[in-house]
Structures are given as structure tokens and as C-alpha cells.
Design a protein around this motif. Structure first.
Motif, PDB file in Angstrom:
ATOM      1  N   LYS A 297       0.820  -1.215   0.000  1.00  0.00           N
ATOM      2  CA  LYS A 297       0.000   0.000   0.000  1.00  0.00           C
ATOM      3  C   LYS A 297       0.855   1.266   0.000  1.00  0.00           C
ATOM      4  O   LYS A 297       0.591   2.238   0.715  1.00  0.00           O
ATOM      5  CB  LYS A 297      -0.960   0.001   1.195  1.00  0.00           C
ATOM      6  CG  LYS A 297      -1.956  -1.162   1.158  1.00  0.00           C
ATOM      7  CD  LYS A 297      -2.906  -1.130   2.339  1.00  0.00           C
ATOM      8  CE  LYS A 297      -3.895  -2.302   2.272  1.00  0.00           C
ATOM      9  NZ  LYS A 297      -4.824  -2.315   3.423  1.00  0.00           N
ATOM     10  N   GLY A 298       1.918   1.197  -0.815  1.00  0.00           N
ATOM     11  CA  GLY A 298       2.751   2.376  -1.019  1.00  0.00           C
ATOM     12  C   GLY A 298       3.699   2.701   0.100  1.00  0.00           C
ATOM     13  O   GLY A 298       3.959   3.884   0.368  1.00  0.00           O
ATOM     14  N   SER A 299       4.252   1.672   0.760  1.00  0.00           N
ATOM     15  CA  SER A 299       5.185   1.949   1.856  1.00  0.00           C
ATOM     16  C   SER A 299       6.419   2.689   1.335  1.00  0.00           C
ATOM     17  O   SER A 299       6.814   2.550   0.168  1.00  0.00           O
ATOM     18  CB  SER A 299       5.629   0.643   2.527  1.00  0.00           C
ATOM     19  OG  SER A 299       6.534  -0.069   1.693  1.00  0.00           O
ATOM     20  N   SER A 300       7.037   3.477   2.195  1.00  0.00           N
ATOM     21  CA  SER A 300       8.211   4.264   1.797  1.00  0.00           C
ATOM     22  C   SER A 300       9.342   3.364   1.315  1.00  0.00           C
ATOM     23  O   SER A 300       9.986   3.634   0.291  1.00  0.00           O
ATOM     24  CB  SER A 300       8.691   5.119   2.968  1.00  0.00           C
ATOM     25  OG  SER A 300       7.713   6.063   3.337  1.00  0.00           O
ATOM     26  N   SER A 301       9.585   2.289   2.043  1.00  0.00           N
ATOM     27  CA  SER A 301      10.681   1.394   1.692  1.00  0.00           C
ATOM     28  C   SER A 301      10.479   0.780   0.312  1.00  0.00           C
ATOM     29  O   SER A 301      11.414   0.704  -0.488  1.00  0.00           O
ATOM     30  CB  SER A 301      10.810   0.287   2.747  1.00  0.00           C
ATOM     31  OG  SER A 301      11.827  -0.620   2.402  1.00  0.00           O
ATOM     32  N   ALA A 302       9.253   0.341   0.028  1.00  0.00           N
ATOM     33  CA  ALA A 302       8.979  -0.272  -1.271  1.00  0.00           C
ATOM     34  C   ALA A 302       9.123   0.733  -2.402  1.00  0.00           C
ATOM     35  O   ALA A 302       9.624   0.416  -3.481  1.00  0.00           O
ATOM     36  CB  ALA A 302       7.564  -0.869  -1.270  1.00  0.00           C
ATOM     37  N   ARG A 303       8.702   1.959  -2.166  1.00  0.00           N
ATOM     38  CA  ARG A 303       8.829   2.987  -3.205  1.00  0.00           C
ATOM     39  C   ARG A 303      10.296   3.336  -3.464  1.00  0.00           C
ATOM     40  O   ARG A 303      10.690   3.593  -4.609  1.00  0.00           O
ATOM     41  CB  ARG A 303       8.030   4.235  -2.813  1.00  0.00           C
ATOM     42  CG  ARG A 303       6.522   4.064  -2.989  1.00  0.00           C
ATOM     43  CD  ARG A 303       5.792   5.377  -2.745  1.00  0.00           C
ATOM     44  NE  ARG A 303       5.739   5.723  -1.333  1.00  0.00           N
ATOM     45  CZ  ARG A 303       5.439   6.934  -0.876  1.00  0.00           C
ATOM     46  NH1 ARG A 303       5.227   7.933  -1.716  1.00  0.00           N
ATOM     47  NH2 ARG A 303       5.402   7.159   0.426  1.00  0.00           N
TER      48      ARG A 303
ATOM     49  N   ILE B 225       9.550   9.746  -7.646  1.00  0.00           N
ATOM     50  CA  ILE B 225       9.174   8.846  -6.552  1.00  0.00           C
ATOM     51  C   ILE B 225       9.895   9.228  -5.267  1.00  0.00           C
ATOM     52  O   ILE B 225       9.287   9.311  -4.195  1.00  0.00           O
ATOM     53  CB  ILE B 225       9.484   7.380  -6.935  1.00  0.00           C
ATOM     54  CG1 ILE B 225       8.526   6.912  -8.031  1.00  0.00           C
ATOM     55  CG2 ILE B 225       9.375   6.471  -5.717  1.00  0.00           C
ATOM     56  CD1 ILE B 225       8.823   5.527  -8.564  1.00  0.00           C
ATOM     57  N   LEU B 226      11.194   9.477  -5.362  1.00  0.00           N
ATOM     58  CA  LEU B 226      11.973   9.812  -4.166  1.00  0.00           C
ATOM     59  C   LEU B 226      11.477  11.103  -3.528  1.00  0.00           C
ATOM     60  O   LEU B 226      11.333  11.179  -2.291  1.00  0.00           O
ATOM     61  CB  LEU B 226      13.449   9.938  -4.529  1.00  0.00           C
ATOM     62  CG  LEU B 226      14.143   8.637  -4.941  1.00  0.00           C
ATOM     63  CD1 LEU B 226      15.513   8.923  -5.525  1.00  0.00           C
ATOM     64  CD2 LEU B 226      14.280   7.696  -3.744  1.00  0.00           C
ATOM     65  N   ASN B 227      11.222  12.124  -4.331  1.00  0.00           N
ATOM     66  CA  ASN B 227      10.701  13.375  -3.785  1.00  0.00           C
ATOM     67  C   ASN B 227       9.323  13.178  -3.169  1.00  0.00           C
ATOM     68  O   ASN B 227       8.987  13.806  -2.153  1.00  0.00           O
ATOM     69  CB  ASN B 227      10.652  14.443  -4.876  1.00  0.00           C
ATOM     70  CG  ASN B 227      12.044  14.990  -5.215  1.00  0.00           C
ATOM     71  OD1 ASN B 227      12.838  15.240  -4.326  1.00  0.00           O
ATOM     72  ND2 ASN B 227      12.322  15.179  -6.493  1.00  0.00           N
ATOM     73  N   GLY B 228       8.522  12.287  -3.775  1.00  0.00           N
ATOM     74  CA  GLY B 228       7.214  11.989  -3.209  1.00  0.00           C
ATOM     75  C   GLY B 228       7.327  11.297  -1.864  1.00  0.00           C
ATOM     76  O   GLY B 228       6.554  11.590  -0.933  1.00  0.00           O
ATOM     77  N   VAL B 229       8.281  10.375  -1.739  1.00  0.00           N
ATOM     78  CA  VAL B 229       8.501   9.690  -0.463  1.00  0.00           C
ATOM     79  C   VAL B 229       8.900  10.695   0.609  1.00  0.00           C
ATOM     80  O   VAL B 229       8.367  10.687   1.725  1.00  0.00           O
ATOM     81  CB  VAL B 229       9.590   8.598  -0.609  1.00  0.00           C
ATOM     82  CG1 VAL B 229       9.971   8.043   0.764  1.00  0.00           C
ATOM     83  CG2 VAL B 229       9.118   7.472  -1.514  1.00  0.00           C
ATOM     84  N   ILE B 230       9.821  11.585   0.268  1.00  0.00           N
ATOM     85  CA  ILE B 230      10.307  12.565   1.239  1.00  0.00           C
ATOM     86  C   ILE B 230       9.191  13.532   1.646  1.00  0.00           C
ATOM     87  O   ILE B 230       9.079  13.923   2.812  1.00  0.00           O
ATOM     88  CB  ILE B 230      11.516  13.329   0.665  1.00  0.00           C
ATOM     89  CG1 ILE B 230      12.712  12.378   0.549  1.00  0.00           C
ATOM     90  CG2 ILE B 230      11.870  14.537   1.531  1.00  0.00           C
ATOM     91  CD1 ILE B 230      13.881  12.939  -0.225  1.00  0.00           C
TER      92      ILE B 230
ATOM     93  N   GLY C  56       9.097  12.495   5.766  1.00  0.00           N
ATOM     94  CA  GLY C  56      10.351  13.230   5.880  1.00  0.00           C
ATOM     95  C   GLY C  56      11.428  12.512   6.661  1.00  0.00           C
ATOM     96  O   GLY C  56      12.605  12.873   6.586  1.00  0.00           O
ATOM     97  N   ASP C  57      11.043  11.488   7.437  1.00  0.00           N
ATOM     98  CA  ASP C  57      12.020  10.734   8.226  1.00  0.00           C
ATOM     99  C   ASP C  57      12.591   9.542   7.473  1.00  0.00           C
ATOM    100  O   ASP C  57      13.350   8.759   8.056  1.00  0.00           O
ATOM    101  CB  ASP C  57      11.380  10.241   9.532  1.00  0.00           C
ATOM    102  CG  ASP C  57      11.079  11.385  10.497  1.00  0.00           C
ATOM    103  OD1 ASP C  57      11.786  12.408  10.411  1.00  0.00           O
ATOM    104  OD2 ASP C  57      10.146  11.253  11.301  1.00  0.00           O
TER     105      ASP C  57
ATOM    106  N   THR D  42      18.467  12.085  11.009  1.00  0.00           N
ATOM    107  CA  THR D  42      17.453  11.079  11.321  1.00  0.00           C
ATOM    108  C   THR D  42      18.075   9.802  11.873  1.00  0.00           C
ATOM    109  O   THR D  42      17.551   9.204  12.814  1.00  0.00           O
ATOM    110  CB  THR D  42      16.636  10.737  10.060  1.00  0.00           C
ATOM    111  OG1 THR D  42      16.033  11.928   9.561  1.00  0.00           O
ATOM    112  CG2 THR D  42      15.553   9.715  10.371  1.00  0.00           C
ATOM    113  N   GLU D  43      19.214   9.392  11.285  1.00  0.00           N
ATOM    114  CA  GLU D  43      19.882   8.154  11.704  1.00  0.00           C
ATOM    115  C   GLU D  43      21.374   8.423  11.938  1.00  0.00           C
ATOM    116  O   GLU D  43      22.225   8.042  11.140  1.00  0.00           O
ATOM    117  CB  GLU D  43      19.709   7.062  10.644  1.00  0.00           C
ATOM    118  CG  GLU D  43      18.276   6.620  10.430  1.00  0.00           C
ATOM    119  CD  GLU D  43      18.166   5.478   9.432  1.00  0.00           C
ATOM    120  OE1 GLU D  43      19.152   4.733   9.266  1.00  0.00           O
ATOM    121  OE2 GLU D  43      17.104   5.347   8.810  1.00  0.00           O
ATOM    122  N   PRO D  44      21.727   9.091  13.032  1.00  0.00           N
ATOM    123  CA  PRO D  44      23.131   9.461  13.271  1.00  0.00           C
ATOM    124  C   PRO D  44      24.060   8.277  13.492  1.00  0.00           C
ATOM    125  O   PRO D  44      25.280   8.415  13.362  1.00  0.00           O
ATOM    126  CB  PRO D  44      23.056  10.343  14.519  1.00  0.00           C
ATOM    127  CG  PRO D  44      21.762   9.956  15.182  1.00  0.00           C
ATOM    128  CD  PRO D  44      20.822   9.603  14.088  1.00  0.00           C
TER     129      PRO D  44
END
Length: 285
Positions: free
Chosen positions: A67-73, A92-97, A101-102, A133-135
Motif C-alpha cells: 500500500k505504497g510503503s516508503s521502503s517499497a517505493r 518517486i523519491l521526492n514523493g517519499v520525502i 520526511g524521516d 534522522t539516523e546518526p
């Protein structure tokens, strides 16, 4: 060649599959995944087989199933980029962000595209947000170091590489990369510490020993340089580059002293680069 040597030899390269060279896909690769996880595995297998068309089908199915998860996109965006469909990948990447945003992964992939297009500041911005986000992700710090190096922002590259080594101190590659950057800047004495760390983590790696020999010579520790290059030669007696450097060191850095060693074009080019790096240098930083 050992795995560590291969890692070092691939230091500045990114392996990508060429769909033009893809052979016929195994029959099992064409089956449909029942879950997003299945589809992702099939997509990754298709990429490894060099079949980006099938990969796109599997990753597209994973997007639908999740259902359009960020990881899959993001997976789909990577496959599109590898298929030379950059505009679709960017969309796609800009849409995910925009929606998540995280999602640091999307920012890192986007940064890599910006980097390849020489849009270094855009790449740096995305990587800094990913790190925020992930230091604790050492790879993100290393990616930032790579971009800063490409952008000739060498002080920033050093800081990012040092951070990668701090976050993951057991990865010899980060220490080696930092040392290589410092040597590029003719900071040979400073390069010795990360080279020692790399050697401690990967003892017996002849290439690290060769780099250490060059750093010792640049730091005016010539007996140690000669000892290090001899050790490298003992570990890989067939590497004529090491014999040429040993002859050059023994002659006190006199050009032509390596002429008795029959180098092929690749090794001769590498020898010339090393000798040039040891020439007198006035730091601009």
C-alpha cells in the motif's frame, strides 16, 4: 585477491548491472511474490541477474502489496534509476520525502543521484538530513565524506570520514579511506594513525602496507617506508609495483631507479601517481 583487497580496489567504484548483458531469466524469477517481502526478494534477485525489467515488475508489485510503503517505493526508485529512468526515480523519491520526511533511505538515494549530476550541495543537504534522522548509520557519514571529496570540500570530507570511523570503528575500510584522503592532501604524518588502525583490523593486507610505506616516506620516516614496502612484497611477491617502489626508496627517490622492474601500463601509471604525490607540496588549506 582477498576479499579485503577487492574491497580496497573497488574503493571509488559502484557496481551496477547492465541490462544489455542480461541473459535469459531463470523461470523462478518470473513468478509473482505473494507478499511485499517476497516481491522485494524477487526484485533484488532480478537486479543481481541483471534483469531490470523483471526487477521493476517485482518492485512495482511490492509497492501495491505494501500500500505504497516508503521502503517499497525507494526500492522501485532505485530500479528505475538503474534503468536510466532518472526523472521517474526522482519523482518517486521526492514523493517519499514529502510524505515521509524521516525516510533517510530516500534521502541517501536522492543524494547519490545529485552527486552523479555534480549537484554537490543538494547531495550534501540530503545526506545531512539523513544523518540527523539516523546518526548511528556509519554509511551515511561515509557517503557525506565521498560527496565532500568530490566537491573539493576536503575539510568537510575529513570530518565526515572521521565520524564514520567513530560510529563503526571496526570497519577497516573507513580508516583506510580517511588515510587515503589525508595522503591526497599531502598530510602524510596525519595519515599514519588511520593506516595503523586499518592495518590492525586487517593484518596482512599488502595494499594497506604499500600505502603505509608511501605515508612513511612522505612523513620523512624513510627506514620505516622501506620496511613496509618490503613486507608488502613478501605478502604479494608477484606485485611488481612493490618492487619498483622498493627500488625507488632504496635510491632515495631518484627517478628512473625503478627502470629495472618491468611494469605493465597499469602499474606504471600507479607508480607515477605515487611518485607525483610525494613531490614537494605547499598545502592550500
Amino acid at each position: 585477491m582477498s576479499d579485503e583487497r577487492k574491497h580496497l580496489s573497488d574503493l571509488f567504484g559502484v557496481v551496477q548491472f547492465d541490462p544489455k548483458n542480461a541473459g535469459p531469466a531463470p523461470s523462478w524469477l518470473s513468478k509473482k511474490g505473494k507478499t511485499p517481502e517476497d516481491s522485494k526478494k524477487l526484485g533484488n534477485a532480478a537486479l543481481e541477474a541483471g534483469n531490470t525489467k523483471l526487477a521493476l515488475e517485482h518492485f512495482g508489485r511490492a509497492v501495491e502489496q505494501s500500500k505504497g510503503s516508503s521502503s517499497a517505493r525507494v526500492d522501485l526508485a532505485i530500479a528505475l534509476e538503474m534503468s536510466d529512468r532518472e526523472e521517474e526515480s526522482l519523482a518517486i523519491l521526492n514523493g517519499v520525502i514529502e510524505s515521509d520526511g524521516d525516510c533517510a533511505e530516500a534521502r541517501v538515494v536522492l543524494a547519490e543521484i545529485h552527486r552523479r549530476n555534480s549537484q554537490f550541495q543538494l547531495a550534501i543537504d540530503q545526506l545531512e538530513r539523513a544523518i540527523a534522522t539516523e546518526p548511528s548509520n556509519s554509511n551515511y557519514h561515509f557517503k557525506l565524506a565521498e560527496v565532500c571529496r568530490d566537491a573539493k570540500m576536503l575539510s568537510g570530507a575529513i570530518r565526515a570520514a572521521e565520524r564514520a570511523a567513530i560510529v563503526d570503528p571496526t570497519n577497516s575500510f573507513y580508516h583506510y579511506w580517511l588515510a587515503d584522503l589525508l595522503m591526497e592532501m599531502r598530510k602524510f604524518s596525519e595519515a599514519l594513525e588511520p593506516l595503523k588502525a586499518a592495518h590492525d583490523l586487517s593484518p596482512g593486507d599488502d595494499y594497506i602496507l604499500m600505502k603505509s610505506a608511501v605515508a612513511f616516506w612522505g612523513a620523512e620516516q624513510k627506514p620505516k617506508a622501506l620496511k613496509a614496502i618490503r613486507l608488502a612484497s613478501e605478502l604479494d611477491p608477484d606485485r611488481k609495483l612493490y618492487l619498483a617502489l622498493e627500488a625507488w626508496f632504496q635510491a632515495g627517490g631518484v627517478n628512473g631507479s625503478q627502470s629495472l622492474v618491468d611494469l605493465d601500463r597499469y602499474e606504471n601509471d600507479e607508480f607515477e601517481r605515487i611518485v607525483k604525490s610525494l613531490a614537494p607540496y605547499l598545502s592550500e588549506e
